[in-house]
Structures are given as structure tokens and as C-alpha cells.
Design a protein around this motif. Structure first.
Motif, PDB file in Angstrom:
ATOM      1  N   LEU A   1      42.669 -13.489 104.258  1.00  0.00           N
ATOM      2  CA  LEU A   1      41.843 -12.719 103.106  1.00  0.00           C
ATOM      3  C   LEU A   1      41.339 -11.271 103.712  1.00  0.00           C
ATOM      4  N   PHE A   2      41.821 -11.621 104.868  1.00  0.00           N
ATOM      5  CA  PHE A   2      41.696  -9.938 104.961  1.00  0.00           C
ATOM      6  C   PHE A   2      42.748  -9.296 105.668  1.00  0.00           C
ATOM      7  N   ALA A   3      42.868  -7.756 105.388  1.00  0.00           N
ATOM      8  CA  ALA A   3      44.029  -7.053 105.969  1.00  0.00           C
ATOM      9  C   ALA A   3      43.904  -7.240 107.268  1.00  0.00           C
ATOM     10  N   MET A   4      44.563  -7.859 107.896  1.00  0.00           N
ATOM     11  CA  MET A   4      44.431  -8.035 109.457  1.00  0.00           C
ATOM     12  C   MET A   4      45.404  -7.959 109.925  1.00  0.00           C
ATOM     13  N   TYR A   5      47.209  -7.482 109.329  1.00  0.00           N
ATOM     14  CA  TYR A   5      48.439  -7.031 109.716  1.00  0.00           C
ATOM     15  C   TYR A   5      49.083  -6.746 108.592  1.00  0.00           C
ATOM     16  N   PRO A   6      48.914  -5.836 107.647  1.00  0.00           N
ATOM     17  CA  PRO A   6      49.937  -6.095 106.616  1.00  0.00           C
ATOM     18  C   PRO A   6      51.524  -5.898 106.500  1.00  0.00           C
ATOM     19  N   LYS A   7      51.946  -5.227 107.710  1.00  0.00           N
ATOM     20  CA  LYS A   7      52.795  -4.819 108.022  1.00  0.00           C
ATOM     21  C   LYS A   7      54.133  -5.716 108.228  1.00  0.00           C
ATOM     22  N   TRP A   8      53.371  -7.187 108.848  1.00  0.00           N
ATOM     23  CA  TRP A   8      53.450  -8.486 109.313  1.00  0.00           C
ATOM     24  C   TRP A   8      53.337  -9.470 107.873  1.00  0.00           C
ATOM     25  N   GLY A   9      53.090  -8.763 107.597  1.00  0.00           N
ATOM     26  CA  GLY A   9      52.470 -10.105 106.129  1.00  0.00           C
ATOM     27  C   GLY A   9      51.129 -11.083 106.332  1.00  0.00           C
ATOM     28  N   TRP A  10      50.187 -10.616 106.952  1.00  0.00           N
ATOM     29  CA  TRP A  10      49.740 -10.964 107.555  1.00  0.00           C
ATOM     30  C   TRP A  10      48.349 -10.760 106.480  1.00  0.00           C
ATOM     31  N   SER A  11      47.696 -11.082 105.208  1.00  0.00           N
ATOM     32  CA  SER A  11      46.842 -10.058 104.520  1.00  0.00           C
ATOM     33  C   SER A  11      47.408 -11.241 103.042  1.00  0.00           C
ATOM     34  N   THR A  12      46.483 -10.576 102.099  1.00  0.00           N
ATOM     35  CA  THR A  12      46.747 -11.290 100.861  1.00  0.00           C
ATOM     36  C   THR A  12      46.368 -10.062  99.715  1.00  0.00           C
ATOM     37  N   ASP A  13      47.413  -9.631  98.342  1.00  0.00           N
ATOM     38  CA  ASP A  13      47.887  -8.376  98.466  1.00  0.00           C
ATOM     39  C   ASP A  13      46.856  -8.193  97.224  1.00  0.00           C
ATOM     40  N   ASP A  14      45.674  -9.193  97.042  1.00  0.00           N
ATOM     41  CA  ASP A  14      44.786  -9.592  95.793  1.00  0.00           C
ATOM     42  C   ASP A  14      43.765  -9.900  95.946  1.00  0.00           C
ATOM     43  N   ALA A  15      43.894  -9.773  97.574  1.00  0.00           N
ATOM     44  CA  ALA A  15      42.786 -11.015  97.788  1.00  0.00           C
ATOM     45  C   ALA A  15      41.257 -10.077  96.796  1.00  0.00           C
ATOM     46  N   LEU A  16      40.917  -9.235  97.493  1.00  0.00           N
ATOM     47  CA  LEU A  16      39.596  -8.412  97.359  1.00  0.00           C
ATOM     48  C   LEU A  16      39.296  -8.452  95.975  1.00  0.00           C
ATOM     49  N   LYS A  17      39.747  -8.736  95.517  1.00  0.00           N
ATOM     50  CA  LYS A  17      39.255  -9.008  94.081  1.00  0.00           C
ATOM     51  C   LYS A  17      38.857 -10.920  93.773  1.00  0.00           C
TER      52      LYS A  17
END
Length: 336
Positions: free
Chosen positions: A234-250
Motif C-alpha cells: 500500500l506504499f510506493a515501494m517500486y512502482p516501475k515493477w508494479g510494487w505499489s497500489t494506485d489508489d492506496a492514498l485514499k
């Protein structure tokens, strides 16, 4: 909710039985992360804040630690639970020629902790190809865990080709929507989220699930400890590899009012810890095969390591919490 569901990890607070040296520090002062394939992360709740230290290899001797934790928890009526993740039952490849065998070892490790966990949470990618046979196999294997209940959340490998329907038929009884749910025990509120179905590249929760969280926590006091499970971070660990959730900040915004929030995920097959204000994120390791460190390879593909080193990259996580006290502990243990 099905008796086959469970969330969280149970473990000791301090392997040596001695008080932590960081008790006077704030969480912000302790922003740090564990090594990608090493180091236990120990968290303690003190005065409403989670503080942490990285245990060295000497702390990973599970024998005396588990026995001490078991005795202390038994006396105090503590909550104790275990997180396992990314078993990938059905995987075939040189990174691990026997994922069923390594998952069996993880189950044996859960059963040898020195205490009976209140529950076990599998945080996704139970299977590799989401076939009926693989779901049946992993479910049968988890019946061997000595615990009262088992909970799960799905990984993207658990919803290949059918938007998670086969997963929900096997593991989704009593859940809402695409498989999300919450529960309370020992004064802690647990939320299990699904962020692996609407994948473009990043994980995604969706408005219906975010509304569920909003309503679910509306009546909770701000001093209620919150633990959130998801497969993708739920945090931007490594978005380039998809290791994040786009709407988690909500969802994160909804959780900001709580004094102690812990988010536990799988997916990345390696340990990582990040603290952001009142929220601490912990990525768990796997029972199947390691993935590369972010940016160290063209893509997050299974890594082949010498056979004698594989178990150093695999493991389980245990967590303990004692209601009315100030101890919340997370420990990551290797299969080696």
C-alpha cells in the motif's frame, strides 16, 4: 466468515527477554528498513507509538525466543498470530524445484514456534496458476497448521483468467465484494483488502472497497490499533515493477487519525519496512522463491540462488500483541 480465514502474525516482542533500548524514541526517529533478504524486524508499541529495531542474525534463533514469547503470552492472554505469504503452489522452475516442500517446511516452522497461534494469515499468491487443483492442494496443506483459524487475501496469481472467482469459491466464504473483510480480536481491528484484481500495472482497490474501509472504521476510537493486510504494498515501494497500489492514498488518508496502524503485505518476496507518520508498512518474504531487489534486474522474475542458500531467502512472520500493555512485536524468521 469462514473458519478458514485468519489474519496476522504472532511473535515475541524481544528475543532476549530484555527491554528494548529504543523505548524513548518516536516512530519518526526510527524510520529504517530491513535488509532485502535478512534481518528480523522487531516492533514494540510504547505510549501509543510503534518503534522498531533490526535484529541481527543472532536474534533469529527461534528456539529460546519462541519459548520465552510463548510463556509470556500464555500468562498474559496475548494475541499471537503468524503471516505466511507467496507459497506459489504449482510453480515449476529452477528457482525452487519443490515449492510444496518449502511450504511444508514453513508450516512445520509455524507448528514449532513454542505456542499455538490464534490464527494464521496467508497474504496472497497461495497458488501460481489459480487452478482448482492448486487451490485444493494449498487449502489441504494449511489444514496442517496448528492454529484456531486461517485467513487469506488473494494475490494476482490467485485470479488468473477468472477475476478471482475460483479463489473466492475456495477461500471467500463470509467475505464482501471481491473478498475483503474485517474483524476484531484482543482489542485490535484487522482489515483484509484485495488489490490484485483490477491490475493495469499497479495494485488497485477501487471505490467500493475504499467505501467499505470508510464505513468499517467510522465508529472506532482513534486509539484502536489497526492492522491492514493486502497482497501488493500500500506504499510506493517500486512502482516501475508494479510494487505499489494506485489508489492506496485514499485508504491511508482514512487511517491517519489512528495512533497505531500496521500494514502487512506480500508480493515482493523480500523484507522491507517503511514508516510514514503513524503508519508502518512491512513487506514479507516468501515460502517459494526470491525476487530481485528493485532495479537490480530488468524485471521481477524468480531468482535462482545456490540450493544451500534458498532457505535463507524464505520464511514466515510472527506477530504478538498484549491488550492493555504496550507491546506489539513483529519478527521475521528464515526457513534456514
Amino acid at each position: 466468515m469462514s473458519d478458514y480465514y485468519d489474519s496476522h502474525d504472532a511473535l515475541p516482542a524481544d528475543d532476549t527477554g530484555q527491554p528494548q533500548t529504543e523505548h524513548g524514541m518516536t516512530r519518526r526517529q526510527l524510520m529504517r528498513h530491513a535488509g532485502w533478504f535478512g534481518g528480523a524486524v522487531v516492533l514494540t508499541v510504547a505510549g501509543g507509538e510503534v518503534i522498531s529495531h533490526i535484529a541481527d542474525s543472532r536474534d533469529l534463533n527461534a528456539g529460546t525466543a519462541a519459548a520465552a514469547a510463548g510463556a509470556a503470552a500464555e500468562a498474559s492472554g496475548a494475541l499471537r498470530f503468524v503471516q505466511v505469504s507467496d507459497s506459489h503452489i504449482g510453480f515449476q522452475g529452477p528457482a525452487n524445484m519443490d515449492v510444496a516442500g518449502s511450504f511444508t517446511e514453513a508450516i512445520n516452522q509455524v507448528n514449532s514456534l513454542g505456542f499455538r497461534p490464534d490464527f494464521v494469515m496467508h497474504s496472497g499468491d497461495l497458488t501460481h496458476l489459480s487452478t482448482a487443483g492448486q487451490f485444493d492442494q494449498v487449502k489441504q496443506m494449511m489444514t496442517g497448521m496448528k492454529t484456531d483459524r486461517v485467513f487469506t487475501v488473494p494475490g494476482e496469481h490467485d485470479s488468473i483468467g477468472d477475476a478471482g472467482r475460483a479463489y473466492r469459491r475456495t477461500f471467500g466464504m463470509g467475505t464482501l465484494g471481491d473478498g475483503w473483510y474485517s474483524f476484531d480480536t484482543h482489542g485490535v481491528h484487522f482489515i483484509a483488502l484485495v488489490n490484485t484484481l483490477s491490475l493495469e500495472k499497479l495494485g488497485h482497490l477501487g471505490n467500493a472497497q475504499i467505501d467499505f474501509v470508510r464505513k468499517d472504521i467510522a465508529g472506532l476510537s482513534s486509539d484502536t490499533p489497526i492492522v491492514v493486510f493486502s497482497h501488493i504494498p500500500l506504499f510506493a515501494m517500486y512502482p516501475k515493477w508494479g510494487w505499489s497500489t494506485d489508489d492506496a492514498l485514499k485508504v491511508i488518508a482514512l487511517l491517519r487519525r489512528f495512533s497505531s496502524v500496521t500494514c502487512l503485505n506480500g508480493h515482493v518476496h523480500q523484507l522491507f519496512t517503511k514508516t510514514d507518520g503513524n503508519i508502518t508498512f512491512h513487506s514479507a518474504t516468501t515460502t517459494a522463491y526470491p525476487l530481485p531487489k528493485p532495479g537490480r534486474a530488468p524485471a521481477p522474475t524468480p531468482q535462482v540462488v545456490p540450493a544451500r542458500q534458498l532457505k535463507d531467502a524464505l520464511g514466515i512472520r510472527s506477530v504478538g500483541y498484549r491488550q492493555g500493555d504496550r507491546e506489539l512485536a513483529i519478527k521475521d524468521q528464515r526457513l534456514a
